[in-house]
Design a protein around this motif. Structure first.
Motif, PDB file in Angstrom:
ATOM      1  N   SER A  11      35.512 -25.207 -31.200  1.00  0.00           N
ATOM      2  CA  SER A  11      35.058 -26.020 -30.082  1.00  0.00           C
ATOM      3  C   SER A  11      33.779 -26.793 -30.427  1.00  0.00           C
ATOM      4  CB  SER A  11      34.836 -25.160 -28.836  1.00  0.00           C
ATOM      5  OG  SER A  11      33.818 -24.214 -29.057  1.00  0.00           O
ATOM      6  N   THR A  12      32.936 -26.247 -31.293  1.00  0.00           N
ATOM      7  CA  THR A  12      31.729 -26.944 -31.736  1.00  0.00           C
ATOM      8  C   THR A  12      32.100 -28.173 -32.560  1.00  0.00           C
ATOM      9  OG1 THR A  12      30.516 -24.847 -31.809  1.00  0.00           O
ATOM     10  CG2 THR A  12      29.557 -26.709 -32.996  1.00  0.00           C
ATOM     11  N   SER A  26      33.474 -30.826 -30.251  1.00  0.00           N
ATOM     12  CA  SER A  26      32.376 -31.439 -29.491  1.00  0.00           C
ATOM     13  C   SER A  26      31.610 -32.452 -30.341  1.00  0.00           C
ATOM     14  CB  SER A  26      31.403 -30.377 -28.983  1.00  0.00           C
ATOM     15  OG  SER A  26      32.046 -29.508 -28.088  1.00  0.00           O
TER      16      SER A  26
END
Length: 134
Positions: free
Chosen positions: A3-4, A7
């Motif tokens: 998810s990082t 993002s």
């Protein structure tokens, strides 16, 4: 971790898109050619009249135009889906206030302006334009 990375990719795309879009429409230089009906940017001569074309949508483009003084002049506002306050123009020094069509063009006869700067704004005063008559 996944998810990082997603993002970061989204942030890079958004920032890159903002930079790309902010550099798309540079202000053209304005000039006129009075010997024939050719156009140099937004000022043309048609049938002995000087036509100054300004696009109205989210502001005015170009914001500043240069034209010749002492020539019959028409200010032509071109709109294409203008729904904001730039679809209403005001030229206080000439007592002109006009609502533009949402799409199409609207001509305003300025007569034969003298040397000087003619300022104008949208109906709310948020966006401005000017014509420098030389």
């Amino acid at each position: 971790m996944k998810s990082t990375i997603i993002s970061i990719v989204i942030a890079v795309i958004l920032i890159g898109g903002a930079i790309f879009l902010s550099n798309r429409n540079p202000q053209p230089k304005t000039d006129i050619n009075t010997e024939n009906a050719t156009s140099t940017n937004n000022v043309t001569m048609e049938n002995g009249k000087q036509i100054i074309s300004i696009t109205a949508r989210g502001g005015y483009s170009p914001r500043t135009s240069t034209a010749k003084a002492g020539i019959p002049t028409v200010l032509r506002f071109v709109t294409n889906g203008a729904f904001d306050c730039s679809s209403s123009i005001r030229i206080p020094s000439m007592g002109i206030g006009k609502n533009l069509s949402q799409s199409g063009s609207t001509d305003i006869d300025l007569g034969s302006p003298k040397v000087g700067t003619l300022p104008g704004t949208c109906g709310m005063g948020m966006y401005s334009f000017s014509v420098d008559f030389q």
